[in-house]
Every structure is written in C-alpha cells, then in structure tokens.
Write a protein that holds these residues in place. Structure first.
Motif, PDB file in Angstrom:
ATOM      1  N   TYR A  18       4.852  -2.730 -12.391  1.00 20.94           N
ATOM      2  CA  TYR A  18       3.659  -2.021 -12.946  1.00 20.94           C
ATOM      3  C   TYR A  18       2.849  -2.273 -12.957  1.00 20.94           C
ATOM      4  O   TYR A  18       1.371  -1.951 -12.517  1.00 20.94           O
ATOM      5  N   LEU A  19       2.616  -3.361 -14.116  1.00 21.80           N
ATOM      6  CA  LEU A  19       1.485  -4.487 -14.014  1.00 21.80           C
ATOM      7  C   LEU A  19       0.887  -4.797 -13.049  1.00 21.80           C
ATOM      8  O   LEU A  19      -0.147  -4.588 -12.449  1.00 21.80           O
ATOM      9  N   TYR A  20       2.082  -5.451 -12.227  1.00 28.80           N
ATOM     10  CA  TYR A  20       1.450  -6.520 -10.806  1.00 28.80           C
ATOM     11  C   TYR A  20       0.855  -5.036  -9.646  1.00 28.80           C
ATOM     12  O   TYR A  20       0.478  -5.907  -9.119  1.00 28.80           O
ATOM     13  N   THR A  21       1.719  -3.911 -10.392  1.00 28.37           N
ATOM     14  CA  THR A  21       1.181  -3.231  -8.630  1.00 28.37           C
ATOM     15  C   THR A  21       0.456  -2.120  -8.996  1.00 28.37           C
ATOM     16  O   THR A  21      -0.149  -1.728  -7.533  1.00 28.37           O
ATOM     17  N   GLY A  22       0.599  -1.333 -10.339  1.00 27.88           N
ATOM     18  CA  GLY A  22       0.527  -0.302 -10.602  1.00 27.88           C
ATOM     19  C   GLY A  22       1.276   1.400  -9.930  1.00 27.88           C
ATOM     20  O   GLY A  22       0.106   2.601 -10.148  1.00 27.88           O
ATOM     21  N   ASP A  23       1.888   0.885  -9.677  1.00 32.57           N
ATOM     22  CA  ASP A  23       2.858   1.548  -8.919  1.00 32.57           C
ATOM     23  C   ASP A  23       3.080   3.262  -9.575  1.00 32.57           C
ATOM     24  O   ASP A  23       3.900   2.854  -9.969  1.00 32.57           O
ATOM     25  N   LYS A  24       2.623   3.909 -10.132  1.00 36.46           N
ATOM     26  CA  LYS A  24       3.247   5.200 -10.542  1.00 36.46           C
ATOM     27  C   LYS A  24       3.654   5.951  -9.672  1.00 36.46           C
ATOM     28  O   LYS A  24       4.920   6.703 -10.761  1.00 36.46           O
ATOM     29  N   GLN A  25       4.036   6.140  -9.250  1.00 39.80           N
ATOM     30  CA  GLN A  25       4.936   7.255  -8.691  1.00 39.80           C
ATOM     31  C   GLN A  25       6.038   6.460  -8.474  1.00 39.80           C
ATOM     32  O   GLN A  25       7.147   7.046  -8.823  1.00 39.80           O
TER      33      GLN A  25
ATOM     34  N   LEU B  73       1.206  -1.343  -0.009  1.00 40.13           N
ATOM     35  CA  LEU B  73      -0.061  -0.138  -0.377  1.00 40.13           C
ATOM     36  C   LEU B  73       0.913   1.342   0.618  1.00 40.13           C
ATOM     37  O   LEU B  73       0.669   2.164  -0.859  1.00 40.13           O
ATOM     38  N   LEU B  74       2.448   0.868   0.273  1.00 42.15           N
ATOM     39  CA  LEU B  74       2.546   2.271   1.200  1.00 42.15           C
ATOM     40  C   LEU B  74       3.434   2.450  -0.199  1.00 42.15           C
ATOM     41  O   LEU B  74       2.990   3.961  -1.373  1.00 42.15           O
ATOM     42  N   ALA B  75       3.770   2.021  -0.938  1.00 45.28           N
ATOM     43  CA  ALA B  75       4.675   2.114  -2.724  1.00 45.28           C
ATOM     44  C   ALA B  75       3.325   2.120  -3.510  1.00 45.28           C
ATOM     45  O   ALA B  75       3.705   2.452  -4.436  1.00 45.28           O
ATOM     46  N   LEU B  76       2.345   1.402  -3.574  1.00 47.61           N
ATOM     47  CA  LEU B  76       1.312   1.765  -4.423  1.00 47.61           C
ATOM     48  C   LEU B  76       0.671   4.139  -4.166  1.00 47.61           C
ATOM     49  O   LEU B  76       0.386   4.185  -5.418  1.00 47.61           O
ATOM     50  N   PHE B  77       0.274   4.263  -3.163  1.00 44.83           N
ATOM     51  CA  PHE B  77      -0.537   4.875  -2.829  1.00 44.83           C
ATOM     52  C   PHE B  77       0.235   6.455  -2.196  1.00 44.83           C
ATOM     53  O   PHE B  77       0.124   7.145  -2.287  1.00 44.83           O
ATOM     54  N   GLY B  78       1.784   5.460  -2.308  1.00 47.69           N
ATOM     55  CA  GLY B  78       2.737   7.113  -1.266  1.00 47.69           C
ATOM     56  C   GLY B  78       2.362   7.305  -0.526  1.00 47.69           C
ATOM     57  O   GLY B  78       2.910   8.348   0.190  1.00 47.69           O
TER      58      GLY B  78
ATOM     59  N   VAL C 295      -3.188 -17.264 -13.365  1.00 52.01           N
ATOM     60  CA  VAL C 295      -3.432 -16.443 -12.909  1.00 52.01           C
ATOM     61  C   VAL C 295      -2.661 -15.694 -12.970  1.00 52.01           C
ATOM     62  O   VAL C 295      -1.173 -15.538 -13.015  1.00 52.01           O
ATOM     63  N   LYS C 296      -3.110 -14.238 -14.245  1.00 55.92           N
ATOM     64  CA  LYS C 296      -1.993 -13.131 -14.661  1.00 55.92           C
ATOM     65  C   LYS C 296      -3.268 -12.200 -14.180  1.00 55.92           C
ATOM     66  O   LYS C 296      -4.283 -11.942 -14.918  1.00 55.92           O
ATOM     67  N   PRO C 297      -2.226 -10.425 -13.970  1.00 51.65           N
ATOM     68  CA  PRO C 297      -3.113  -9.711 -14.288  1.00 51.65           C
ATOM     69  C   PRO C 297      -3.435  -9.087 -15.278  1.00 51.65           C
ATOM     70  O   PRO C 297      -2.390  -9.235 -16.778  1.00 51.65           O
ATOM     71  N   THR C 298      -4.340  -8.622 -15.740  1.00 46.52           N
ATOM     72  CA  THR C 298      -4.344  -7.731 -17.265  1.00 46.52           C
ATOM     73  C   THR C 298      -4.772  -6.542 -17.693  1.00 46.52           C
ATOM     74  O   THR C 298      -4.127  -5.498 -18.146  1.00 46.52           O
ATOM     75  N   GLY C 299      -4.462  -5.713 -16.336  1.00 43.32           N
ATOM     76  CA  GLY C 299      -4.671  -4.284 -15.916  1.00 43.32           C
ATOM     77  C   GLY C 299      -3.823  -4.444 -14.998  1.00 43.32           C
ATOM     78  O   GLY C 299      -3.610  -5.095 -13.290  1.00 43.32           O
ATOM     79  N   PRO C 300      -3.347  -3.300 -14.227  1.00 48.43           N
ATOM     80  CA  PRO C 300      -2.362  -2.365 -13.526  1.00 48.43           C
ATOM     81  C   PRO C 300      -3.254  -2.895 -12.116  1.00 48.43           C
ATOM     82  O   PRO C 300      -4.306  -2.587 -11.911  1.00 48.43           O
ATOM     83  N   ALA C 301      -1.859  -3.848 -10.964  1.00 48.19           N
ATOM     84  CA  ALA C 301      -2.662  -3.922  -9.761  1.00 48.19           C
ATOM     85  C   ALA C 301      -3.802  -4.891  -9.133  1.00 48.19           C
ATOM     86  O   ALA C 301      -4.743  -4.691  -8.741  1.00 48.19           O
ATOM     87  N   TYR C 302      -3.896  -5.514 -10.739  1.00 47.14           N
ATOM     88  CA  TYR C 302      -4.591  -6.845 -10.769  1.00 47.14           C
ATOM     89  C   TYR C 302      -6.559  -5.944 -10.834  1.00 47.14           C
ATOM     90  O   TYR C 302      -7.518  -7.055 -10.164  1.00 47.14           O
TER      91      TYR C 302
END
Length: 719
Positions: free
Chosen positions: A386-393, A13-18, A626-633
């Motif tokens: 990025y695909l697995y976590t969605g971490d734009k920051q 969560l820290l990594a994703l949302f800063g 199982v594999k993500p197709t959008g960022p952060a599942y």
C-alpha cells in the motif's frame, strides 16, 4: 498461446485505480491466483518424482456471478465470452442466447452473468462500444437471493460483492486458463564429450525447456540437469532429471515437457537413439527493468547486474524462492522480492498475485507455508504494498482474509500474550546451525508487533472499527518486548524467553529488525550496533536471506561504507567462485563442492535464490536513498549516501514514472515524475542550486523540495 503484456506503468495504473482501458477477462478476486499457483507449484519434481507443497492448497469458487448496471444512450450490441457454462439475466430476466451476441436497448440495463467451471476459474469477457468488463464490475460467489411462496424474489440480500479482478487478458482468444510464460531460443556456449553422451554448457544459470534437435530412433534418452558441472555429471545425486522414451523413425525436434533450472545439461542417449544438437527455450515473465544503478565501483556494478538477473529468473507467474529445487511460493522469500521489485520492475500485479496465492482461502488451518514468521511477513508485505502503490482497492479486497488470519494468530498466543510455536507450527527464522527454536523467540514478537501495526493501518483504510484494538495489542506487545527480552547489561534483545525466563543467548535477528522498524531509541541503537551487529562473537549470518535485514539495519544506522565493504566481500565472494546468479546460502569458510551441498544432499543448495538479489533494494533505498513517505510516492524522501563511492547514478521507479538521480562528491542531479519529494543531504560547505530553495536543518544537513516534472542540480561538498 501468446499474450500481450501491458507496460509495467499500465499494469500499475490498473492495480491502483481499478479501471481497465479496454475490455478484460475478469474473475473473483484471488481465485485465479489460487488456481494458477496450485498449478505452478505442483510442477515440482525431485529426480523425476512428483513433489507437491507441504501446506493446504485451496481451490477456486466453481460458480461466480458478474454484474454491472448501465444507462445506455443508444442501443448497443455486446459480445459475451466465458470460460465455463453460463447464463445471462438482463434486468432480472433470463436471456436465451442462441449466439454470444446480445442487443441492449436504450435506458437502464442491469447485466448479470453467472458462470460455472469446475476445472478452472470461471471468467467472463464482455466487449461492446461502452459496455466492457473491467474492475468496475461486481462479483460474488453466492447471491443469497430467495423467493417466497408467491414467487416474489427477495428485495434485499446479505450478499458480499467485490470489485472484479483482472490481469492482462483482453481478447477472446487470450483465455486466462491458457496463460503461459513467454519463451525465446537460447543456445549453448560449449559442449564436451562424456562417457556415453555429452555435457552441454549454456554459460550461466538459466531456466527453461531443453530442446533436442534431430531426435531419432527407438529407446531411452536420459537428461541430467545441473546448476554446476559436478551436479550434471552426477547421475545418482543430481536434483533434477528427465527420462525420455523415444520412438521416432524420422528425425524430429523435440521440446521436453517441463521447464527446469540448469547451467549444464548431461545428455545420455541409449542404444538406437541419436540427435543432432541441444538448445533451449528460455522461459520468462516479460517485464521491463525500470530501476537502474551504476557507480564508480566496477565490482558493485557487477553485483547489481547479477542481482537483477537473479531477480528476473525468480519472477515468474509469482515470486518464487528458487528456480531449481522448490519453485514454490514462500512468504519470507516473497517479502524480499516485493521490496526488490519496487526498486527494479515496480510491477504491482506480481505482488498482488503472490499475496493472494500465499493466503489462499478460509478457513485458516495453519500459518502461511506452515511457518509462523512467514505469516507475519505476509501482513507486513501488504502494508508495504500500500505504501509503494497506494492501491486501496486491493486492501479492501484482501482485508477479510487479513482479519481471519490475524484472529488465528491472536488465538495462538501463550499465557503471556506472546507468540510461541505450537504443534504444527514451523518456527523458521533462518537456516543457521544450532539456532534454538525453544520458547517464545524475541524475533517472532518483533515481527508480530509489526504485523499488528500493519493490520491497524489497513483497518483504518477500510474503516473497520477494530483499528484501535489492533494498535493497542501492538503497543502492549512492544512494551512486553522490552520488559521480557531487553537485557540492559548486554545492551540488546536476548534470543528467547523459556518458561518465563530470559535466555542468555543474544542473536542478531530481533535486534536488527528493531533497528529499522524504529522500535529502539538512539542509545539502544548504539548498543545494538556495537554489541550485536559489529560483534564477531555473536553468531554470524550466512544466508543472503538474513544478510538482507542485517545490512538494512546497518544502512539505517548510517554505515553505508561498511555495508559496501560487506557487499564486496559477501556477494563478491560468490562471484569469485564463478556464480552467475546469487545463492541460497554462502559461507566463505566452505571449500570446493561444500558450496553446493545443503539439506544433507550434495547438490541441495539453490544457486539461484530470490533472496540473493537484495543489493537491488539496498542500492535503491539506502544509497540513492529514495523511499516513499506517503502512499504511491505522493510524498517521498531522498537521502543519498555515497558510502565512499566517487559517484553513482540510477533510476527509482514510482507507480507512474521515475525518480532520476546522479550523485558525486561535488554534485547532485535529481528529478521526479510525480509526487512531492524532499532531498536531504550533507555538505561540508553551503550548497547552491539555481532551482528551488535550499534550507539548512543544522549539523551540515540541508533540504530541498523536489517538485514533479522539474530538474534540479545542486553544487555541494560531500562530507
């Protein structure tokens, strides 16, 4: 010093949302990682001699400014802690702190803290009721402010400010510079007398500090380490050792200074030196294993469990290659560790720490680890992250370093626009006897094209107008890949292009990457499968490193049953030879101590190598499916494949939850904690479920939408 570790979910969560949930020590992004990796990698020794990395090591910025603006509703007292000399400005005015406590009045308050530290990374911790340092603070290493002749400060600045970075340090005593991995005591399972000493066996491959109990006397004590019994007993050629000078009139317990990898320890006390017993302090990064896998096949279950232990041993301050010899951060090894991590611990900070450490700082003077292909894996790893976590920051923070490294690569192409090894470039690919590195190799072009695609996607994320340029270069390179390397008669990519001509040699590398990068059409995939991947006349792969990708390609082609047989033979072959963790290389044609040798040294091979743990990834992505197709599942696909198993079950971690599955030949049970999933499966008869709506997509293939927080049970008949 002990540190509290947040749960993996909390760290993600820290990594994703800063946003930290409490005050944290903060620093300039990448600086702590660069400093810590330099400290860690310079611990390597060979037979007691200091052995530093081959590549350029960078340093942290010695002066960093931290800032944030607040609008206070009431007066607030803050405490300021730093690692280094510092000054504080409140609303542009220097404060003169006689203590580390400062009271701020109601209203708008801008805080600037400048910290200097030459020895280690400038860091700061501010604790208050509403004012707390976290990832919303801004940092810079140069403020570019100036004053004119009247003393007026500049109104605008060209300073680049980034969001501050942090990890898991939240209290004043938890200083980042004092971080150490956790330890716990472990004990030998047996010991045997040897000439002049004893051989202590800890039962399996392990890592940590040897502890000598009741040490006494005056003289020398020699310790020889071995991943095998043969290595520990070979005083002349074992890879690691310690020579201890003892001067203790009274008995005392002594812990040796550097942690080492071993199973066996050969302890040789000199005349006048004695001790009571030997134990160890096991050293580790305390992360929970959130991913799981179990099946109807006991051997595969053991392969999975040993893979998990192998991964645990090589997940340290960073993802390292192997625990005995290098203990360095290699990009090719790390790329596979990232992928395994997503299906086991899902610890985002371990990935970003490693990516920062590998990249270092500008200017770019060589490829990462000096290896061309390892540079490309670095780019690919960032997009996967990025695909697995969605971490734009993280993408925004690392992007300038991506640009400068990509510019370096683009400037080193040959006249045909291909990547070819130049002076100072190590073209690695794999450890393989007789593998030619001459000319422009096809696998390097495949990896470079994928890197450019990753670069284009990241450019779009940060809104850089060069995104289209990167995509065009990638598309042009893929066209050249087929024009220069595809051989219609062989139905495959050839290995290299030398002086404008195709070589005659076909290897597995470019072909298998072309499969799971989806660069090949269906017909090309068929010919690659028969002419290359299942062709014993094409040189076989003997390292788990490239078996990882070869088996992934076969799974992507739907050959899960064949891959399970390969796992039983290859990884099972290591287990039959007594492996307690998986190796750097395994060739079943070798005999006895030949399995221990590598690099011209009798014990040069690592018997615990990160890339040996690849079944973790394969089971999660291609069996549980199982594999993500959008960022952060945000969206994901589940395509379970039993591959001949009667049943399997497991958990696949996501940033903030799990996808839980049970699959047999008659039933599928599935639930997901977040995102929107699509379950796609094959059934001989029409399936049924009391939850959701199953739709047919043709050819005995069916789909069901998986909504978060709901559980689904599907009755079906496996093909």
């Amino acid at each position: 010093m002990k540190f509290k570790f947040l749960s993996t979910v909390g760290l993600s969560l820290l990594a994703l949302f800063g946003q930290a949930q409490q005050a944290s020590w903060i620093w300039y992004p990448g600086d702590y990682e660069v400093w810590l990796s330099t400290k860690m990698q310079n611990r390597r020794t060979e037979r007691g001699s200091f052995f530093p990395p081959f590549w350029k090591l960078d340093a942290h910025y010695v002066t960093v400014e931290f800032s944030k603006e607040y609008d206070l509703k009431a007066a607030e007292t803050i405490e300021v802690f730093t690692e280094g000399q510092y000054n504080i400005k409140i609303n542009g005015k220097l404060s003169y702190p006689y203590s580390n406590k400062i009271t701020l009045q109601p209203g708008k308050q801008k805080i600037n803290i400048k910290v200097y530290n030459q020895a280690h990374v400038p860091t700061v911790l501010v604790k208050g009721k509403t004012i707390n340092t976290d990832n919303t603070w801004k940092v810079t290493f140069e403020d570019k402010e100036w004053i004119d002749e009247t003393g007026k400060a500049s109104d605008a600045s060209a300073t680049l400010y980034l969001p501050a970075a942090s990890w898991n340090f939240h209290e004043p005593h938890e200083k980042p510079s004092q971080f150490k991995l956790a330890t716990r005591p472990e004990y030998a399972v047996s010991k045997d007398k040897t000439a002049g000493g004893e051989l202590v066996d800890f039962g399996r491959e392990t890592f940590g500090f040897v502890k000598i109990h009741g040490l006494k006397g005056s003289g020398d004590l020699d310790v020889y380490y071995g991943e095998s019994k043969e290595e520990a007993l070979d005083k002349e050629y074992c890879e690691t050792l310690d020579k201890v000078r003892v001067g203790l009139p009274q008995k005392r317990d002594s812990v040796l200074e550097l942690s080492k990898a071993f199973r066996y320890v050969n302890v040789q006390p000199g005349n006048g030196v004695s001790y009571d017993s030997i134990s160890m302090l096991y050293e580790y990064l305390p992360l929970p294993n959130r991913g799981t896998f179990k099946s109807s096949d006991a051997l595969l279950n053991k392969i999975y469990d040993v893979s998990v232990y192998t991964m645990e041993l090589n997940t340290r301050e960073f993802f390292i290659d192997g625990i005995k010899r290098d203990r360095w951060i290699w990009s090719g090894d790390a790329q596979q560790s990232y992928l395994m991590n997503y299906y086991l611990q899902f610890d985002a900070p371990s990935v970003t720490r490693t990516l920062y450490a590998l990249r270092g700082k500008d200017p770019v003077t060589s490829h990462i680890n000096t290896i061309m292909d390892y540079t490309f894996y670095w780019f690919i790893g960032i997009y996967d992250y990025y695909l697995y976590t969605g971490d734009k920051q993280f993408i925004e923070n690392i992007y300038p370093r991506m640009q400068s490294l990509m510019d370096y690569c683009l400037g080193r192409r040959n006249k045909d626009g291909l990547m070819e090894g130049l002076t100072g470039d190590w073209v690695f690919v794999d450890w393989a006897d007789g593998l030619s590195k001459k000319g422009a190799l096809s696998v390097e072009q495949v990896l470079f094209a994928r890197s450019l695609e990753a670069m284009s996607i990241c450019a779009e994320i940060v809104k850089d107008n060069r995104a289209g340029e990167y995509k065009k270069v990638a598309d042009d390179l893929k066209a050249k890949l087929f024009r220069y390397y595809w051989n219609q008669q062989k139905g495959a990519f050839v290995h290299s292009r030398i002086e404008g001509n195709q070589s005659d040699n076909v290897t597995r590398y470019a072909n298998m990457f072309g499969v799971f990068f989806d660069y090949l059409n269906d017909e090309q995939k068929k010919t690659v499968k028969s002419n290359v991947l299942l062709n014993d006349k094409v040189a076989k792969i003997t390292t788990p490193y490239m078996r990882f990708y070869e088996l992934e390609a076969l799974c992507a082609l739907g050959d899960q049953k064949y891959v399970l047989d390969q796992m039983r033979s290859y990884w099972g072959g290591m287990l039959e030879l007594g492996a307690t963790s998986f190796w750097e290389e395994y060739n079943p044609d070798k005999k006895g101590t030949e399995h221990l040798a590598m690099y011209g040294r009798p014990y040069g091979k690592s018997l615990c190598h990160a890339w040996g743990a690849s079944p973790i990834y394969l089971f999660g992505k291609y069996y549980l499916g199982v594999k993500p197709t959008g960022p952060a599942y945000s969206t994901y696909l589940v395509e379970p494949e039993l591959g001949g198993l009667q049943w399997m079950e497991g958990n696949v971690p996501t940033p903030n939850g799990l996808i839980k599955m049970y699959v047999s030949t008659k039933e599928i049970k599935i639930s997901g904690d977040e995102g929107s999933g699509t379950l796609r499966f094959k059934s001989r008869k029409k399936p049924a479920s009391a939850q959701g709506t199953i739709t047919s997509v043709g050819n005995n293939v069916y789909e069901l939408t998986i909504q978060s927080g709901k559980q689904y049970a599907i009755k079906y008949t496996a093909l």
